[in-house]
Design a protein around this motif. Structure first.
Motif, PDB file in Angstrom:
ATOM      1  N   MET A   1      69.319  23.401  35.746  1.00 14.14           N
ATOM      2  CA  MET A   1      69.705  22.169  36.402  1.00 14.14           C
ATOM      3  C   MET A   1      69.521  20.983  35.460  1.00 14.14           C
ATOM      4  O   MET A   1      70.382  20.132  35.360  1.00 14.14           O
ATOM      5  N   ARG A   4      72.295  20.437  32.948  1.00 13.66           N
ATOM      6  CA  ARG A   4      73.532  19.938  33.570  1.00 13.66           C
ATOM      7  C   ARG A   4      73.423  18.451  33.879  1.00 13.66           C
ATOM      8  O   ARG A   4      74.379  17.698  33.705  1.00 13.66           O
ATOM      9  N   LEU A   5      72.255  18.019  34.332  1.00 10.39           N
ATOM     10  CA  LEU A   5      72.040  16.604  34.631  1.00 10.39           C
ATOM     11  C   LEU A   5      72.056  15.762  33.357  1.00 10.39           C
ATOM     12  O   LEU A   5      72.613  14.659  33.346  1.00 10.39           O
ATOM     13  N   ALA A   8      75.602  15.309  32.230  1.00 11.97           N
ATOM     14  CA  ALA A   8      76.336  14.387  33.101  1.00 11.97           C
ATOM     15  C   ALA A   8      75.846  12.944  32.968  1.00 11.97           C
ATOM     16  O   ALA A   8      76.383  12.040  33.597  1.00 11.97           O
ATOM     17  N   LEU A  10      72.855  11.876  33.918  1.00  6.41           N
ATOM     18  CA  LEU A  10      72.025  11.536  35.072  1.00  6.41           C
ATOM     19  C   LEU A  10      70.538  11.768  34.833  1.00  6.41           C
ATOM     20  O   LEU A  10      69.718  11.475  35.692  1.00  6.41           O
ATOM     21  N   GLY A  64      76.320  18.227  48.076  1.00  6.96           N
ATOM     22  CA  GLY A  64      75.708  19.292  47.307  1.00  6.96           C
ATOM     23  C   GLY A  64      74.828  20.131  48.199  1.00  6.96           C
ATOM     24  O   GLY A  64      74.201  19.614  49.121  1.00  6.96           O
ATOM     25  N   CYS A  74      70.350  17.197  43.615  1.00  2.20           N
ATOM     26  CA  CYS A  74      70.901  17.218  42.256  1.00  2.20           C
ATOM     27  C   CYS A  74      72.341  17.723  42.246  1.00  2.20           C
ATOM     28  O   CYS A  74      73.181  17.187  41.512  1.00  2.20           O
ATOM     29  N   GLU A  75      72.635  18.714  43.051  1.00  2.00           N
ATOM     30  CA  GLU A  75      74.014  19.219  43.136  1.00  2.00           C
ATOM     31  C   GLU A  75      74.951  18.138  43.678  1.00  2.00           C
ATOM     32  O   GLU A  75      76.080  17.988  43.201  1.00  2.00           O
ATOM     33  N   LEU A  78      75.581  15.642  40.879  1.00  2.09           N
ATOM     34  CA  LEU A  78      76.525  16.187  39.908  1.00  2.09           C
ATOM     35  C   LEU A  78      77.956  16.150  40.436  1.00  2.09           C
ATOM     36  O   LEU A  78      78.889  15.818  39.702  1.00  2.09           O
ATOM     37  N   ARG A  81      79.073  12.499  40.421  1.00  6.07           N
ATOM     38  CA  ARG A  81      79.154  11.920  39.076  1.00  6.07           C
ATOM     39  C   ARG A  81      80.591  11.898  38.575  1.00  6.07           C
ATOM     40  O   ARG A  81      81.004  10.987  37.883  1.00  6.07           O
ATOM     41  N   LYS A  82      81.363  12.885  38.955  1.00  4.53           N
ATOM     42  CA  LYS A  82      82.766  12.959  38.550  1.00  4.53           C
ATOM     43  C   LYS A  82      83.590  11.842  39.190  1.00  4.53           C
ATOM     44  O   LYS A  82      84.635  11.466  38.696  1.00  4.53           O
TER      45      LYS A  82
END
Length: 90
Positions: A1, A4-5, A8, A10, A64, A74-75, A78, A81-82
């Protein structure tokens, strides 16, 4: 995780804490988006769900899911974020 953050934008590289395991740090991740969010409850499959809210319309713009609240938070971050131009620096 955590990776990935970081990718992104974050979470900052070099922090030893993975926000996917800490609700306090997951809140920090969500706050970097600069948009409202809220707990969505438990989904039918038993997972926790967090929602990211569009500040203009009040509708859900991303969500998420996860087996824990921090993971769901967090999901959601993410996924949003897009859609959000850039996170707020902290």
């Amino acid at each position: 995780m955590k990776e990935r953050l970081i990718a992104a934008g974050l979470w900052e590289n070099g922090q030893n804490i993975d926000p996917g395991y800490s609700i306090i740090h997951a809140w920090k991740v969500l706050s970097r988006l600069g948009v409202p969010y809220r707990y969505g409850g438990r989904s039918q499959d038993g997972l926790y769900e967090y929602l990211i809210i569009d500040p203009e319309t009040g509708s859900t713009m991303a969500s998420g899911k996860g087996p824990s609240l921090p993971t769901a938070m967090c999901e959601a971050a993410l996924a949003a974020r897009k859609l959000v131009s850039r996170p707020t620096a902290h």
